[in-house]
Design an enzyme around this catalytic site. Structure first.
Site, PDB file in Angstrom:
ATOM      1  N   THR A  37       0.826  -1.217   0.000  1.00  0.00           N
ATOM      2  CA  THR A  37       0.000   0.000   0.000  1.00  0.00           C
ATOM      3  C   THR A  37       0.850   1.252   0.000  1.00  0.00           C
ATOM      4  OG1 THR A  37      -1.796  -1.147   1.091  1.00  0.00           O
ATOM      5  CG2 THR A  37      -1.776   1.224   1.341  1.00  0.00           C
ATOM      6  N   TYR A  50      -8.209   0.831  -3.734  1.00  0.00           N
ATOM      7  CA  TYR A  50      -6.966   1.273  -4.378  1.00  0.00           C
ATOM      8  C   TYR A  50      -6.234   0.046  -4.894  1.00  0.00           C
ATOM      9  CZ  TYR A  50      -4.658  -0.506  -0.234  1.00  0.00           C
ATOM     10  OH  TYR A  50      -4.214  -1.336   0.750  1.00  0.00           O
ATOM     11  N   THR A 116       1.709  -4.334   4.295  1.00  0.00           N
ATOM     12  CA  THR A 116       1.589  -4.634   5.729  1.00  0.00           C
ATOM     13  C   THR A 116       0.977  -6.017   5.997  1.00  0.00           C
ATOM     14  OG1 THR A 116      -0.591  -3.594   5.881  1.00  0.00           O
ATOM     15  CG2 THR A 116       1.331  -2.186   6.291  1.00  0.00           C
ATOM     16  N   ASP A 117       0.252  -6.568   5.010  1.00  0.00           N
ATOM     17  CA  ASP A 117      -0.489  -7.809   5.281  1.00  0.00           C
ATOM     18  C   ASP A 117       0.422  -8.958   5.743  1.00  0.00           C
ATOM     19  OD1 ASP A 117      -2.763  -6.492   4.547  1.00  0.00           O
ATOM     20  OD2 ASP A 117      -3.006  -7.481   2.613  1.00  0.00           O
ATOM     21  N   LYS A 189       0.318  -7.764  13.009  1.00  0.00           N
ATOM     22  CA  LYS A 189      -0.702  -6.847  12.499  1.00  0.00           C
ATOM     23  C   LYS A 189      -1.994  -7.087  13.265  1.00  0.00           C
ATOM     24  CE  LYS A 189      -2.782  -5.002   8.304  1.00  0.00           C
ATOM     25  NZ  LYS A 189      -2.807  -4.909   6.839  1.00  0.00           N
ATOM     26  N   GLU A 310      -1.556 -29.007  27.852  1.00  0.00           N
ATOM     27  CA  GLU A 310      -2.823 -29.761  27.849  1.00  0.00           C
ATOM     28  C   GLU A 310      -2.724 -31.009  26.975  1.00  0.00           C
ATOM     29  OE1 GLU A 310      -6.731 -27.596  27.926  1.00  0.00           O
ATOM     30  OE2 GLU A 310      -5.444 -25.899  27.405  1.00  0.00           O
TER      31      GLU A 310
HETATM   32  N1  ASP Z   1      -2.712  -5.535   0.758  1.00  0.00           N
HETATM   33  C1  ASP Z   1      -1.716  -4.567   1.101  1.00  0.00           C
HETATM   34  C2  ASP Z   1      -0.360  -5.262   1.174  1.00  0.00           C
HETATM   35  O1  ASP Z   1      -0.070  -5.917   2.120  1.00  0.00           O
HETATM   36  C3  ASP Z   1      -2.021  -3.896   2.375  1.00  0.00           C
HETATM   37  C4  ASP Z   1      -0.962  -2.954   2.898  1.00  0.00           C
HETATM   38  O2  ASP Z   1       0.128  -2.833   2.410  1.00  0.00           O
HETATM   39  O3  ASP Z   1      -1.272  -2.291   3.906  1.00  0.00           O
HETATM   40  O4  ASP Z   1       0.378  -5.152   0.269  1.00  0.00           O
END
Ligand code: ASP
Length: 353
Positions: A37, A50, A116-117, A189, A310
């Site tokens: 992103t 986007y 971020t994913d 995340k 467990e």
């Molecule tokens: N789908 C995106 C990615 O991980 C989301 C992000 O970057 O926040 O590339």
């Protein structure tokens, strides 16, 4: 003065001069761009839809005024994908590129732009496979580059600020987002949309990054980078490791299917302390008997998965993930299976990394 002493003095003075020179010059940072992103673009500044991985590293750098005062920055485009499409192939390319460039004394640090994913598992993978003490800093954003109040430019500025900081050396791969500095081992995340999505819930952050200045609070205590035993320099592909999710009435035959499909390892995203229903325990035990390594992790966001709590891991042949969540357990198990090992040895890795 004896000739030998004069010679030694000369060398010491030369070393001091070159150190002073290194401190004087502007640091050099290499940015390896992979997409996400932070490189995303939308048609307007106020829409949620986007395309990620649409903007090049040069365009991203042009949007960060003053970054050239922190460092001489050179960008390399490794890939331009949303991190949902990140692969071990791309990550191995990144690791090898860093390992090659790190030998150059003129390169002071690295920044990797990434979605971020899957940032947390990529950070952890690089933490185990790059071989340098120089800062390696990953960065992304939650809002695309075209958004009102895009968070990418300041995140990138702060990431370069960490990459040039001598205090960042030797702390393993770091992730800088939303003014926080996280260790690859600990971050996760936690929100699908919020700019403060990354937390290090069990261990806390490594420090704070603020407009290019940093405060470090702690150093990660697990093995990483130069102390890591994992070497991907000649690796072509990683063994298949699947994640199977636990829950009420969860289907155990997914474990059998995974084995049939050639998985060498299975991570259970178990309930609670890495637990699973009886049918899943039986299927996982069958997998172990066929030579597949089973790691018990947890779908719970924080805490540890301990041995024999467990379930009788000693009897069933399972491995407990300790502090690693399922996605990071998958990375460690994939790397561990690059060479023949016993379950007990893999268990030790989960305590060490
Ligand atoms: N789908 C995106 C990615 O991980 C989301 C992000 O970057 O926040 O590339």
């Amino acid at each position: 003065m004896r000739a030998m002493t004069r010679h030694a003095l000369g060398i010491a003075m030369l070393a001091m001069l070159s150190l002073a020179h290194a401190a004087d010059r502007k640091p050099n940072v290499v940015i390896l761009a992979t997409g996400g992103t932070i490189a995303g673009a939308a048609a307007t500044g106020t829409q949620s839809g986007y395309t990620s991985g649409a903007v090049t590293i040069d365009a991203m750098l042009a949007a960060v005024p003053g970054i050239d005062k922190l460092a001489t920055v050179k960008g390399e485009q490794i890939s331009n994908v949303g991190s949902q499409d990140m692969s071990f192939d791309i990550l191995m390319k990144v690791a090898r590129r860093i390992n090659a460039l790190a030998a150059d004394p003129k390169v002071d640090g690295f920044v990797i732009t990434h979605g971020t994913d899957t940032m947390e598992e990529s950070a952890f993978f690089l933490n185990l496979t790059v071989k340098t003490n120089k800062p390696v800093v990953m960065v992304g954003s939650m809002r695309p580059s075209t958004a009102v109040s895009a968070d990418g430019p300041l995140n990138l500025y702060n990431a370069v600020g960490v990459a040039v900081d001598p205090d960042a050396k030797g702390r393993g791969v770091l992730v800088v987002m939303n003014d926080r500095i996280h260790a690859a081992h600990s971050l996760t995340k936690t929100s699908t949309t919020a700019v403060e999505t990354f937390l290090s819930p069990v261990r806390g952050v490594v420090g704070i990054a603020s407009y290019g200045k940093n405060d470090f609070y702690q150093s990660p205590s697990w093995k990483h980078t130069t102390a890591s035993e994992f070497d991907i320099s000649k690796v072509k592909s990683l063994p298949r490791v699947d994640i199977v999710y636990g829950g009420v009435d969860a289907a155990a035959d997914l474990i059998d299917a995974s084995v049939e499909r050639g998985a060498k390892g299975i991570v259970i995203a178990g309930v609670g302390n890495g637990n699973m229903n009886k049918a899943m325990v039986d299927a996982a035990a069958r997998a172990v008997k066929k030579g597949v390594f089973v790691v018990r992790s947890s779908r719970v966001a924080t805490g540890f998965v301990g041995r024999n709590v467990e379930l009788d891991d000693d009897k069933l042949g399972f491995i407990a993930s300790d502090e690693l969540n399922p996605q990071k357990s998958r990375v460690l198990l994939s790397l561990a299976l690059l060479k023949p090992r016993k379950a007990a040895d893999i268990q030790a890795l989960f305590g060490a990394y």
